[in-house]
Design an enzyme around this catalytic site. Structure first.
Site, PDB file in Angstrom:
ATOM      1  CD  GLU A  70      -2.675   1.343   2.480  1.00  0.00           C
ATOM      2  OE1 GLU A  70      -2.654   0.436   3.337  1.00  0.00           O
ATOM      3  OE2 GLU A  70      -3.462   2.308   2.538  1.00  0.00           O
ATOM      4  CG  ASP A  90      -3.412  -2.549   4.313  1.00  0.00           C
ATOM      5  OD1 ASP A  90      -4.622  -2.315   4.106  1.00  0.00           O
ATOM      6  OD2 ASP A  90      -2.671  -1.771   4.938  1.00  0.00           O
ATOM      7  CB  ILE A  92      -1.500  -0.352   9.624  1.00  0.00           C
ATOM      8  CG1 ILE A  92      -0.188  -0.549  10.395  1.00  0.00           C
ATOM      9  CG2 ILE A  92      -2.650  -0.079  10.594  1.00  0.00           C
ATOM     10  CD1 ILE A  92       0.189   0.622  11.300  1.00  0.00           C
ATOM     11  CG  ASP A  93      -7.240  -3.054   6.210  1.00  0.00           C
ATOM     12  OD1 ASP A  93      -7.270  -2.039   5.480  1.00  0.00           O
ATOM     13  OD2 ASP A  93      -8.218  -3.807   6.356  1.00  0.00           O
ATOM     14  CB  THR A  95      -4.098   3.842   8.978  1.00  0.00           C
ATOM     15  OG1 THR A  95      -3.301   2.855   8.314  1.00  0.00           O
ATOM     16  CG2 THR A  95      -3.195   4.964   9.468  1.00  0.00           C
ATOM     17  CG  ASP A 216      -7.904  -1.878   1.801  1.00  0.00           C
ATOM     18  OD1 ASP A 216      -8.363  -1.031   1.013  1.00  0.00           O
ATOM     19  OD2 ASP A 216      -7.109  -1.598   2.718  1.00  0.00           O
TER      20      ASP A 216
END
Ligand SMILES: O=P(O)(O)OC[C@@]1(O)O[C@H](CO)[C@@H](O)[C@@H]1O
Ligand SMILES: [Mg+2]
Ligand SMILES: [Mg+2]
Length: 289
Positions: A70, A90, A92-93, A95, A216
């Site tokens: 990402e 990803d 941190i999905d 954030t 995601d």
């Protein structure tokens, strides 16, 4: 029969767990927040640090593998699937949840189309799926809900980070239509990956969203499929992970009811040329939270 990808998936699980440690540590300190495609599309140094941790770790073991991350794409790298083994990441999905120290933050790693890993580090839940070999949470098998009546269902969705009033209107029209089916309820974890793991776990019957990105949903898509679920485009037919549109449901019946209910539109594709992605990447001044 021996699984040629077993050691690779084991590495993915180990690095996802390490990523979770970094995220949990960062939750105890200050987080510098900047923005990407809109004033509410947030990114932090932890997102970038975790993505580099994952990519460097994989490159050392698998130098020929390719990456779609990402934050690398946000920095201008391509978002194109190649014939080489490609990791879709990803870091941190969720954030926004992370910035607000809210629960449900996941890190997702997917190696197309072999395995998917989603680690919910606050809950310490490791969701995994190996193509053709089932889906698990902390080693326990996952199975989608058997509820086929959408009127008895809970549906998950997110509002995304596009604040164009015309886009928001379409998102709200879909939400209104879904609520008035009626359904028992609508929920949103603040993470597409977590919403899809809730489908795979049988906690909610379906998740849909227009505006997601391939990073995601790639890992959790395999987890949903291997838990007996169905993936579909919002207008029916096969899901296209680069299209930024998805329905993940416990059954074709529920998915098809949502197809008839959602107001479809087409955001710029993830694999469109950077100039066509209309991501203005305005990095507003960083602020500490
Ligand atoms: O930017 P992030 O934290 O990786 O994405 C967070 C997220 O909630 O925003 C998308 C749009 O709503 C969601 O589908 C996705 O999971
Ligand atoms: Mg995400
Ligand atoms: Mg992210």
């Amino acid at each position: 029969m021996a699984d040629p990808w077993e050691s690779t998936m084991d590495h993915a699980v180990a690095i996802a767990r390490k990523a979770g440690e970094v995220v949990r540590d960062a939750l105890r300190g200050d987080r510098m927040v900047t923005t990407k495609s809109s004033a509410v599309d947030l990114v932090t140094q932890t997102d970038q640090k975790v993505e580099q941790l994952i990519i460097q770790s994989v490159k050392e073991k698998f130098p020929t593998h390719r990456f779609i991350g990402e934050e690398s794409v946000a920095a201008g790298e391509s978002c194109i699937l190649s014939d080489s083994p490609t990791w879709i990441i990803d870091p941190i999905d969720g954030t926004t949840n992370f910035v607000h120290t809210h629960l449900t933050v996941t890190s997702t790693l997917d190696l197309q189309v072999e395995f998917g890993v989603v680690y919910s580090c606050i809950e310490d839940k490791m969701f995994t799926a190996r193509r053709g070999r089932g889906a698990f949470c902390n080693g326990e098998p996952l199975q989608v809900s058997q509820q086929k009546a959408v009127e008895q269902a809970i549906v998950a969705t997110e509002f995304g980070s596009d604040r164009d009033p015309e886009v928001v209107d379409k998102i709200f029209q879909s939400l209104r239509n879904v609520l008035c089916l009626p359904v028992h309820g609508v929920r949103g974890a603040g993470s597409a990956a977590m919403n899809m793991c809730l489908v795979a776990s049988g906690c909610v019957e379906a998740y849909y969203e227009i505006g997601v990105h391939v990073w995601d949903v790639a890992a959790a898509s395999l987890i949903v499929s291997e838990a007996g679920g169905v993936l579909m485009d919002v207008e029916g037919g096969e899901v296209d992970l680069m299209s930024r549109r998805i329905i993940a449901a416990n059954s074709k019946t529920v998915a098809e009811r949502l197809v008839k209910t959602i107001v479809a539109f087409s955001p710029p594709r993830d694999d469109a040329a950077p100039s066509d992605r209309c991501e203005d990447s305005t990095h507003l001044s960083a602020r500490k939270v």
